[in-house]
Write a protein that holds these residues in place. Structure first.
Motif, PDB file in Angstrom:
ATOM      1  N   VAL A 296       0.796  -1.149   0.035  1.00 43.66           N
ATOM      2  CA  VAL A 296       0.161   0.050  -0.234  1.00 43.66           C
ATOM      3  C   VAL A 296       0.689   1.102   0.027  1.00 43.66           C
ATOM      4  CG1 VAL A 296      -1.714   1.248   1.296  1.00 43.66           C
ATOM      5  CG2 VAL A 296      -2.026  -1.314   1.249  1.00 43.66           C
ATOM      6  N   PRO A 297       0.650   2.249  -0.968  1.00 43.49           N
ATOM      7  CA  PRO A 297       1.729   3.550  -0.911  1.00 43.49           C
ATOM      8  C   PRO A 297       1.582   4.297   0.225  1.00 43.49           C
ATOM      9  CG  PRO A 297       0.393   3.122  -3.009  1.00 43.49           C
ATOM     10  CD  PRO A 297      -0.092   2.192  -1.927  1.00 43.49           C
ATOM     11  N   ARG A 298       2.724   4.532   0.574  1.00 50.35           N
ATOM     12  CA  ARG A 298       2.994   5.501   1.721  1.00 50.35           C
ATOM     13  C   ARG A 298       2.299   5.160   3.021  1.00 50.35           C
ATOM     14  NH1 ARG A 298       1.922   7.837  -2.941  1.00 50.35           N
ATOM     15  NH2 ARG A 298      -0.451   8.346  -2.230  1.00 50.35           N
ATOM     16  N   LEU A 299       2.364   3.845   3.191  1.00 49.37           N
ATOM     17  CA  LEU A 299       1.777   3.445   4.535  1.00 49.37           C
ATOM     18  C   LEU A 299       2.784   3.174   5.869  1.00 49.37           C
ATOM     19  CD1 LEU A 299      -1.132   2.819   5.741  1.00 49.37           C
ATOM     20  CD2 LEU A 299      -0.658   0.350   5.354  1.00 49.37           C
ATOM     21  N   PRO A 300       2.851   4.150   6.882  1.00 50.92           N
ATOM     22  CA  PRO A 300       3.872   4.024   7.750  1.00 50.92           C
ATOM     23  C   PRO A 300       3.788   2.663   8.474  1.00 50.92           C
ATOM     24  CG  PRO A 300       2.765   6.044   7.980  1.00 50.92           C
ATOM     25  CD  PRO A 300       1.697   5.120   7.036  1.00 50.92           C
ATOM     26  N   TRP A 301       4.843   2.237   9.140  1.00 55.06           N
ATOM     27  CA  TRP A 301       5.320   0.807   9.557  1.00 55.06           C
ATOM     28  C   TRP A 301       4.351   0.827  10.683  1.00 55.06           C
ATOM     29  CZ3 TRP A 301       6.531  -3.753   8.182  1.00 55.06           C
ATOM     30  CH2 TRP A 301       6.639  -4.842   9.637  1.00 55.06           C
ATOM     31  N   SER A 302       4.205   1.920  11.516  1.00 62.51           N
ATOM     32  CA  SER A 302       3.367   1.951  13.021  1.00 62.51           C
ATOM     33  C   SER A 302       2.097   1.517  12.697  1.00 62.51           C
ATOM     34  CB  SER A 302       3.471   3.199  13.520  1.00 62.51           C
ATOM     35  OG  SER A 302       3.220   4.436  12.839  1.00 62.51           O
ATOM     36  N   ILE A 303       1.485   2.117  11.440  1.00 57.76           N
ATOM     37  CA  ILE A 303       0.074   1.891  11.042  1.00 57.76           C
ATOM     38  C   ILE A 303      -0.004   0.373  10.544  1.00 57.76           C
ATOM     39  CG2 ILE A 303      -1.868   2.197   9.408  1.00 57.76           C
ATOM     40  CD1 ILE A 303      -0.897   5.240   9.619  1.00 57.76           C
ATOM     41  N   LEU A 307      -2.685  -2.465  12.307  1.00 56.88           N
ATOM     42  CA  LEU A 307      -3.607  -3.020  11.719  1.00 56.88           C
ATOM     43  C   LEU A 307      -3.687  -4.691  11.716  1.00 56.88           C
ATOM     44  CD1 LEU A 307      -3.490  -1.120   8.318  1.00 56.88           C
ATOM     45  CD2 LEU A 307      -5.388  -1.377   9.886  1.00 56.88           C
ATOM     46  N   THR A 308      -2.213  -5.031  11.645  1.00 52.87           N
ATOM     47  CA  THR A 308      -2.168  -6.471  11.953  1.00 52.87           C
ATOM     48  C   THR A 308      -2.466  -6.934  13.121  1.00 52.87           C
ATOM     49  OG1 THR A 308       0.226  -6.151  11.939  1.00 52.87           O
ATOM     50  CG2 THR A 308      -0.185  -6.597   9.711  1.00 52.87           C
ATOM     51  N   GLU A 329      -5.680   4.709  14.929  1.00 45.49           N
ATOM     52  CA  GLU A 329      -5.088   6.058  15.249  1.00 45.49           C
ATOM     53  C   GLU A 329      -4.240   6.468  13.725  1.00 45.49           C
ATOM     54  OE1 GLU A 329      -2.531   8.635  18.101  1.00 45.49           O
ATOM     55  OE2 GLU A 329      -3.012   6.784  18.630  1.00 45.49           O
ATOM     56  N   GLY A 330      -4.363   7.406  13.145  1.00 43.04           N
ATOM     57  CA  GLY A 330      -3.531   7.626  11.998  1.00 43.04           C
ATOM     58  C   GLY A 330      -4.182   7.667  10.817  1.00 43.04           C
ATOM     59  N   ILE A 331      -5.216   6.785  10.794  1.00 45.78           N
ATOM     60  CA  ILE A 331      -6.003   6.698   9.527  1.00 45.78           C
ATOM     61  C   ILE A 331      -7.323   7.259   9.388  1.00 45.78           C
ATOM     62  CG2 ILE A 331      -7.190   4.746   8.121  1.00 45.78           C
ATOM     63  CD1 ILE A 331      -5.435   2.494   9.461  1.00 45.78           C
ATOM     64  N   GLY A 332      -7.113   7.997   8.262  1.00 47.08           N
ATOM     65  CA  GLY A 332      -8.613   8.973   7.984  1.00 47.08           C
ATOM     66  C   GLY A 332      -9.228   8.348   6.723  1.00 47.08           C
ATOM     67  N   PRO A 333     -10.143   9.055   6.523  1.00 47.62           N
ATOM     68  CA  PRO A 333     -11.011   8.499   5.249  1.00 47.62           C
ATOM     69  C   PRO A 333     -10.111   8.280   4.009  1.00 47.62           C
ATOM     70  CG  PRO A 333     -12.199  10.377   6.265  1.00 47.62           C
ATOM     71  CD  PRO A 333     -10.914  10.212   6.885  1.00 47.62           C
ATOM     72  N   TYR A 334      -9.348   9.198   3.783  1.00 49.99           N
ATOM     73  CA  TYR A 334      -8.659   8.827   2.278  1.00 49.99           C
ATOM     74  C   TYR A 334      -7.569   7.554   2.609  1.00 49.99           C
ATOM     75  CZ  TYR A 334      -4.938   9.453  -1.021  1.00 49.99           C
ATOM     76  OH  TYR A 334      -3.844   9.189  -2.003  1.00 49.99           O
ATOM     77  N   ARG A 335      -6.957   7.568   3.873  1.00 49.17           N
ATOM     78  CA  ARG A 335      -6.021   6.555   3.733  1.00 49.17           C
ATOM     79  C   ARG A 335      -6.704   5.089   3.852  1.00 49.17           C
ATOM     80  NH1 ARG A 335      -1.118   7.537   7.610  1.00 49.17           N
ATOM     81  NH2 ARG A 335      -0.010   8.177   5.732  1.00 49.17           N
TER      82      ARG A 335
END
Length: 357
Positions: A296-303, A307-308, A329-335
């Protein structure tokens, strides 16, 4: 053999690579048929094993090493190999230290290396052979042409393994999306990855010994293995039974001997998948989704970790709604839409119609 000895030998061989000032001096000695005994380090212990000679403490150069080696005694360099500390020294190591060498110069070199752990070089006057001793280790320097030949052969082998690994990873991705990955699939992929790591380590050793002669091979090596270490870690994270043991699993995989590397059961056990009989290899296992989420493009490792940890498997992640994804936390509608759409595209790309099998 210890890791300290291995690292010390590696450092010494790197300093003796073709094109280096040290190698130039050794080649001058070889051509002069005089032989030499050179200690690559100077401390209190070395000082106590020296007799006679004279102190210099001058800057190191290949020409100076050659001239000082014309005398019968040993030449002693500083621990950083940048200065010549003593010359024409008689070395007196403990006679009880075992040695398998026969020549006097080589026996002294091996005993000094075993007793002190400091690299010692012996150059044979008659055979023009350069031998490096570090502790219990012994290495004979190989001509650059022979090293290049070995490195090229290993690079060809690495290229073939890398192509096979690409095929294995592509197949693994398809099986993950279809929820049909087995323990055998994972073990085979990890086996291939570990073989590539070991070939890479071997070639890296050749390149260090080649010095400036191996620059082109180094570029090819970097191109072949770029990202392979992180890919292996992702596969382990996806399938290991206990997530907190990722580092331990990598260490166990790297420590497998030759027999272990061809035993898929032992490879499976490193990630906590015990094999009692052959049917256990066909057990279906579910990935946590690390590999898929890194696509997934530009997805930080913390997120990715959040998720996992929350959904536990790729299947659950794929079925999560955009609204549910936004609870992290850190995930909005676009992401959230980006993650959902990416996972759905990956799933569609793995369909029999798209893949052909």
């Amino acid at each position: 053999m210890t890791s300290t000895e291995t690292e010390t030998m590696r450092r010494a061989l790197k300093a003796l690579a073709p094109g280096s000032e040290m190698r130039e001096g050794l080649e001058r000695i070889q051509h002069g048929h005089t032989g030499a005994l050179i200690v690559l380090g100077y401390n209190k212990e070395i000082e106590e094993l020296c007799s006679g000679g004279f102190e210099l403490d001058v800057e190191f150069s290949g020409a100076r090493l050659r001239e000082l080696s014309k005398m019968d005694g040993a030449v002693i360099l500083s621990s950083d190999y940048k200065r010549i500390r003593r010359a024409n020294v008689q070395l007196i190591p403990d006679a009880s230290v075992p040695t398998g060498e026969s020549g006097m110069r080589h026996r002294t070199a091996e005993r000094m290396a075993r007793q002190t752990g400091i690299p010692v070089i012996s150059v044979s006057a008659s055979m023009r052979v350069i031998t490096v001793y570090v502790g219990t280790l012994r290495r004979t320097l190989v001509e650059p042409e022979a090293l290049l030949s070995r490195a090229n052969l290993a690079l060809d082998t690495l290229d073939r393994y890398s192509q096979r690994l690409d095929e294995d990873l592509a197949a693994l991705t398809v099986l993950e999306q279809r929820d049909t990955v087995t323990v055998r699939d994972v073990s085979t992929t990890l086996q291939r990855m570990e073989m590539i790591r070991r070939i890479h380590t071997e070639i890296s050793g050749y390149l260090e010994e080649l010095g400036t002669e191996g620059r082109l091979l180094e570029l090819q090596l970097d191109d072949l293995v770029r990202g392979s270490a992180s890919e292996r870690a992702l596969v382990i994270r996806d399938y290991i039974r206990q997530p907190e043991r990722v580092s331990a699993a990598e260490a166990e995989l790297s420590a497998l001997d030759g027999e272990g590397m061809v035993d898929l059961a032992r490879i499976a056990s490193t990630i906590g998948r015990s094999i009692v009989d052959a049917s256990d290899f066909d057990r279906v296992v579910s990935p946590r989704g690390y590999r898929s989420l890194t696509m997934v493009p530009r997805l930080p490792w913390s997120i990715i970790e959040s998720l996992t940890k929350k959904w536990g498997s790729l299947t659950n992640l794929r079925e999560a709604t955009v609204e549910e994804l936004q609870t992290i936390e850190g995930i909005g509608p676009y992401r959230a839409s980006l993650i959902s759409n990416s996972l759905q595209r990956q799933h569609a790309a793995a369909s029999p119609e798209a893949v052909g099998w």
